[in-house]
Scaffold this active site. Structure first.
Site, PDB file in Angstrom:
ATOM      1  N   LYS A  51      -7.127   3.652  18.617  1.00 36.07           N
ATOM      2  CA  LYS A  51      -7.039   4.605  17.446  1.00 36.07           C
ATOM      3  C   LYS A  51      -8.323   5.032  17.241  1.00 36.07           C
ATOM      4  O   LYS A  51      -8.871   6.280  17.036  1.00 36.07           O
ATOM      5  CB  LYS A  51      -6.367   3.992  16.156  1.00 36.07           C
ATOM      6  CG  LYS A  51      -6.446   4.811  14.969  1.00 36.07           C
ATOM      7  CD  LYS A  51      -5.928   6.112  15.358  1.00 36.07           C
ATOM      8  CE  LYS A  51      -5.722   6.901  13.919  1.00 36.07           C
ATOM      9  NZ  LYS A  51      -6.931   6.626  12.920  1.00 36.07           N
ATOM     10  N   HIS A  67      -9.539   7.415  20.060  1.00 30.25           N
ATOM     11  CA  HIS A  67      -8.774   8.655  19.820  1.00 30.25           C
ATOM     12  C   HIS A  67      -9.853   9.293  18.697  1.00 30.25           C
ATOM     13  O   HIS A  67      -9.774  10.627  18.821  1.00 30.25           O
ATOM     14  CB  HIS A  67      -7.366   8.517  18.994  1.00 30.25           C
ATOM     15  CG  HIS A  67      -6.783   9.455  18.332  1.00 30.25           C
ATOM     16  ND1 HIS A  67      -6.956   9.979  17.172  1.00 30.25           N
ATOM     17  CD2 HIS A  67      -5.883  10.424  18.875  1.00 30.25           C
ATOM     18  CE1 HIS A  67      -6.363  11.014  16.770  1.00 30.25           C
ATOM     19  NE2 HIS A  67      -5.705  11.377  17.861  1.00 30.25           N
ATOM     20  N   ASP A 101       2.273  -1.879  -4.502  1.00 27.10           N
ATOM     21  CA  ASP A 101       1.124  -1.395  -4.488  1.00 27.10           C
ATOM     22  C   ASP A 101       0.626  -1.495  -6.080  1.00 27.10           C
ATOM     23  O   ASP A 101       1.389  -0.900  -6.896  1.00 27.10           O
ATOM     24  CB  ASP A 101       0.824   0.243  -4.215  1.00 27.10           C
ATOM     25  CG  ASP A 101      -0.524   0.845  -4.032  1.00 27.10           C
ATOM     26  OD1 ASP A 101      -1.283   0.036  -4.757  1.00 27.10           O
ATOM     27  OD2 ASP A 101      -0.752   1.540  -3.102  1.00 27.10           O
ATOM     28  N   GLY A 157       0.930  -1.116   0.130  1.00 27.57           N
ATOM     29  CA  GLY A 157      -0.118   0.046   0.004  1.00 27.57           C
ATOM     30  C   GLY A 157       0.993   1.231  -0.027  1.00 27.57           C
ATOM     31  O   GLY A 157       1.613   1.526   0.944  1.00 27.57           O
ATOM     32  N   LEU A 158       0.754   2.070  -1.101  1.00 25.78           N
ATOM     33  CA  LEU A 158       1.838   3.021  -1.145  1.00 25.78           C
ATOM     34  C   LEU A 158       1.007   4.295  -1.754  1.00 25.78           C
ATOM     35  O   LEU A 158       1.352   5.315  -2.163  1.00 25.78           O
ATOM     36  CB  LEU A 158       2.852   2.922  -2.394  1.00 25.78           C
ATOM     37  CG  LEU A 158       3.695   1.562  -2.099  1.00 25.78           C
ATOM     38  CD1 LEU A 158       4.537   1.416  -3.262  1.00 25.78           C
ATOM     39  CD2 LEU A 158       4.574   1.959  -1.010  1.00 25.78           C
ATOM     40  N   GLU A 196     -11.789  12.833  19.094  1.00 23.81           N
ATOM     41  CA  GLU A 196     -11.445  13.995  18.305  1.00 23.81           C
ATOM     42  C   GLU A 196     -12.910  14.422  17.828  1.00 23.81           C
ATOM     43  O   GLU A 196     -13.000  15.663  17.486  1.00 23.81           O
ATOM     44  CB  GLU A 196     -10.740  13.122  16.791  1.00 23.81           C
ATOM     45  CG  GLU A 196     -10.437  13.952  15.806  1.00 23.81           C
ATOM     46  CD  GLU A 196      -9.892  13.058  14.512  1.00 23.81           C
ATOM     47  OE1 GLU A 196      -9.012  12.353  14.908  1.00 23.81           O
ATOM     48  OE2 GLU A 196     -10.542  13.270  13.425  1.00 23.81           O
ATOM     49  N   TYR A 197     -13.985  13.445  17.407  1.00 25.98           N
ATOM     50  CA  TYR A 197     -15.078  14.002  17.083  1.00 25.98           C
ATOM     51  C   TYR A 197     -15.821  14.907  18.105  1.00 25.98           C
ATOM     52  O   TYR A 197     -16.237  15.797  17.758  1.00 25.98           O
ATOM     53  CB  TYR A 197     -15.987  12.690  16.839  1.00 25.98           C
ATOM     54  CG  TYR A 197     -16.203  12.066  15.670  1.00 25.98           C
ATOM     55  CD1 TYR A 197     -14.921  11.406  15.118  1.00 25.98           C
ATOM     56  CD2 TYR A 197     -17.212  11.677  14.918  1.00 25.98           C
ATOM     57  CE1 TYR A 197     -15.175  11.047  13.674  1.00 25.98           C
ATOM     58  CE2 TYR A 197     -17.583  11.103  13.726  1.00 25.98           C
ATOM     59  CZ  TYR A 197     -16.209  10.721  13.249  1.00 25.98           C
ATOM     60  OH  TYR A 197     -16.122   9.815  11.860  1.00 25.98           O
ATOM     61  N   SER A 253      -2.133   7.656  13.455  1.00 23.11           N
ATOM     62  CA  SER A 253      -2.544   9.051  13.601  1.00 23.11           C
ATOM     63  C   SER A 253      -1.554   9.982  13.044  1.00 23.11           C
ATOM     64  O   SER A 253      -0.339   9.495  12.832  1.00 23.11           O
ATOM     65  CB  SER A 253      -3.049   9.432  15.120  1.00 23.11           C
ATOM     66  OG  SER A 253      -3.418  10.683  14.964  1.00 23.11           O
TER      67      SER A 253
END
Lengths: 299, 299, 299, 299
Positions: free
Chosen positions: A164, A167, A30, A7-8, A171-172, A112
């Site tokens: 995560k 987190h 990828d 995955g790039l 944040e929401y 994050s």
């Protein structure tokens, strides 16, 4: 150390670049990226020295699931998969158990930092066995901020994605709180300098935060945000946070309110409020607004 | 510049000290403080050169109201009162109008920073006329952080207390979001290092903030907060924020949820939930918990 | 008509009795009930004439799942299973598809009415094919109230349990609204006759409802509900409603608030509020309440 | 008995008509109504026998306040004013004390029933002294439903309007719950007969209620409410309920959610959600929707 990166995209590509800058050997794959070093997973695995470490950073859901299934077939006992995407934490343990049947180890890593991560470093939250965390420690150290911090081995398998997710839920809530504050000031009729107020809060106040810095920056360009629609997507992690709250019997009213506000922001009209309007019309003869915008009282 | 300071408690005393360190001449009065320079308001006013500037920093409500009424009688046209306490913003305009009848000017100043302010500087949010703000500018400059920022002339009379109120409302929402996140992690069964998770977020994440720093510090001393009761007071400004939302027809669900969570935290038992329990028992024969702790089904 | 009833507990037993009173032939099985007509599922199926109709009314989750799996093995093409328990609607379609592979048909039926149903009739909400609904129509007609109403073919497979779930979600919201109203009156200091107020609302008002009747009855016995703890269980369907809201991106703040209030009612202490208390102590020097009940300011 | 009625609008006019049908002598005054029996308050008072009873049923706020002030000047010790409008309960006690200075008595009466009241009877909730309640008892008996019920002497002055306000707050919560349920079913993709589902609930279920009857009727005419906008006014009493909750430290999340949903229904766009969209764009490069409807990623 040596690492395979599957995955790039925006995240994986930046992370690979940061790792290379720090001296790691990253072999990237990828199918959709011209930046790839190999043309398929099989070649990637062949190019890595055992015990291999492969970081998976592809879109969550089916792409992640099929990538890890394919890796499970290719890797050998002792190899390590690190899933750094937005996996729902409930999927980590079954996946780890499937890999463990072959002796392949698994860490889940919440990441994050978004578009700022390559430069500032990422926050990395990991779930899994301590020995596996240690095996990948040099990678984690290079991804996290240079000044230290930004890393936690949060707990057992799933804990990385769980924290995560939390987190993002927090944040929401923080974003919603700033949004409500903005709206209150805009509606007050007495606050003439909303951007200046947020700017002033960046020093010496309780709410100082990176989100406040970003809000202040956004208001520099567009002081009343008149250039934007109040239309907010949700990323999935907010939903999972609320579902975790329901599953765990944890009251999470502020985070949930934040999620529901985003849902509502994407509605042209509210079916629930149609019911309220219809009922008010029925029992009180209160006027309703018709779909064509005209207002009609009950006949 | 020269300034009268009425109220030498935790806030007023520290502010007076900071101002003196910065070279201002502060004449302080507080009937309850041995630190006072004069023994009554009349002497205070007599000691100040016209046009006078008097900062009022006494408890909100009656003490503030009576202090300003007394100052209104003692001061002369052209003098300036700065109300720095926790006045409800709706009271500022009537008060300013009463003083204006005598030519006395009025600024309302919201002050943030708590016990850290003397050292780090305060956040100051002011409402009133621009000319009056300029007259007191040196004082504001010295109270705010040395590195700049922390000051805003937010708008007309009342705006200072309004935005301070909103600041605290946002603070409620942020704290609640962190609280919900903590509770989710504690309930998850898979997160083994909650303090380490919060600590890791201090770098490279979206939620980094002063409140997060403080939470991380609190968890250092008491990793699961087992030494505390989940009992939270509210200061009045959270309530005013919700009331302003209602008055202004602004949806503020996250901030309101935060306030209600504090209300609930102070209840030994919930009358509303007694109704729910009683109804479930009535229609479904579901068991209820009696006041003595025994569980009884419907007979 | 002839019907097999699996599960003879509080719900299934009463339903079987009501059906027999209406002239149906009910063959009941429940391993735990002395009221059973047969001793195992195999005998039940043997006793029924094809095409068979079997109503399953056992606890949700594993008991329902294993019962239907067993029935799937015993039944023949053309037979019909009606699942009347509290199945999560997301499980209905996969289950129906498994049965359909053998030609066995499936209806999901949400049943409302609780302990009052045998006498007053039940509310029945069904999902599935119209032809299957017609096949079982005499049973539905006898279970619903004598005066008519109480039945709906709500939609395709899963719709019966979905609308029953939503019914319960609405019920949560209504109960919470009454609870909040009760608490407000009790806290007002000016309302001296709370039970009389609810009683008076039973005629001529907008909130008149069966729940209000039940509340009024509960307050007859215990006018301030001092005999009860404010402790409320949740049945699962409230949770599913909130999860459906999240899955469907529907804002459901009132129903969710009702669920969270129940969660909170079962907590001895709120971890989230510990965080709020700890933060207030950190930034403001506000006193905290220690776990032993003593109050301590920040040192 | 004899009664003066000030205000002959939708409510006052219907109430006067119902009272006359029951044999009372009603002398009506309304400057705006051709139905009036007298042309001014002075004549009204002159036409009534002492001790007089005057029911005030004019719009809340200034009209009510000025009417009662005028009546206070015209009436004599021993006369009784009944305020039946939508007075905010906090205004009742000061008003009663002003009248009491002259010996004029005061009852506050919350009235429920809307356009259906003339036929079905009204719900009447009264605050004040027991002796004053008894003096007006025949009027209350005639206004409430013929079959009995519908009346309560709720408590001291203010209690009538307080419990009427709470009644409306509960009504908000119930309507919101039905609205959320409707929206969930409409969004489900599997419920094909939403109107039939509500209709079926009218018998044998926990949520049966007058509001459900009305909703079912509304859906008969417009099965998916496509003819309406989801736009709901609020009457003031919902706001007062939330403000009372805040003042009394009572958590009222469901009622508050209902009020906020109405606020949101009247917004073309949400300023708070603009902040959320702006922040997501800042930290994540997430696309925003511009005010002109185009979608733009962060540059």
């Amino acid at each position: 150390m040596q690492l395979g990166m599957v995955g790039l995209g925006k995240m994986g590509g930046n992370m690979a670049a940061r790792l290379r800058e720090k001296g790691h050997e990253v072999i990237g794959f990828d199918v959709a990226s011209p930046e790839r070093d190999v043309d398929d997973l099989k070649t990637l695995v062949a190019r890595l020295d055992a015990p291999r470490v492969v970081w998976v950073m592809v879109p969550s859901g089916e792409p992640t699931e099929s990538t890890i299934t394919a890796l499970g077939d290719l890797l050998e006992a002792g190899d390590l998969v690190i899933e750094g995407g937005n996996t729902h934490y409930v999927d980590d343990l079954p996946r780890a158990e499937r890999l463990a049947a072959k002796g392949v180890r698994y860490l889940d890593a919440g990441v994050s930092g978004g578009v700022w991560g390559r430069q500032n470093g990422y926050g990395i939250m990991v779930g899994g066995e301590a020995a596996d965390v240690e095996a990948a420690r040099p990678v984690f150290d290079s991804l996290t901020p240079d000044e230290g911090g930004g890393f936690v081995h949060a707990g057992r398998v799933g804990a990385g994605h769980f924290v995560k997710m939390v987190h993002n839920g927090i944040e929401y809530g923080m974003m919603q709180a700033f949004g409500e504050g903005f709206e209150l000031m805009a509606a007050s009729g007495i606050v003439d300098d909303v951007p200046g107020t947020f700017e002033s809060w960046r020093e010496g106040t309780v709410v100082r935060s990176w989100l406040l810095d970003l809000l202040s920056r956004a208001l520099e360009d567009d002081p009343d945000l008149s250039g934007l629609r109040g239309y907010a997507q949700d990323s999935g992690e907010g939903r999972w946070t609320v579902q975790a709250a329901v599953d765990l019997a944890v009251p999470a009213p502020a985070i949930t309110a934040s999620l529901f506000a985003r849902f509502a922001s994407r509605q042209d009209d509210s079916p629930a409020m149609k019911v309220v309007a219809a009922l008010r019309n029925q029992f009180g003869g209160h006027a309703v607004t018709k779909a064509d915008g005209t207002v009609a009282a009950r006949d």
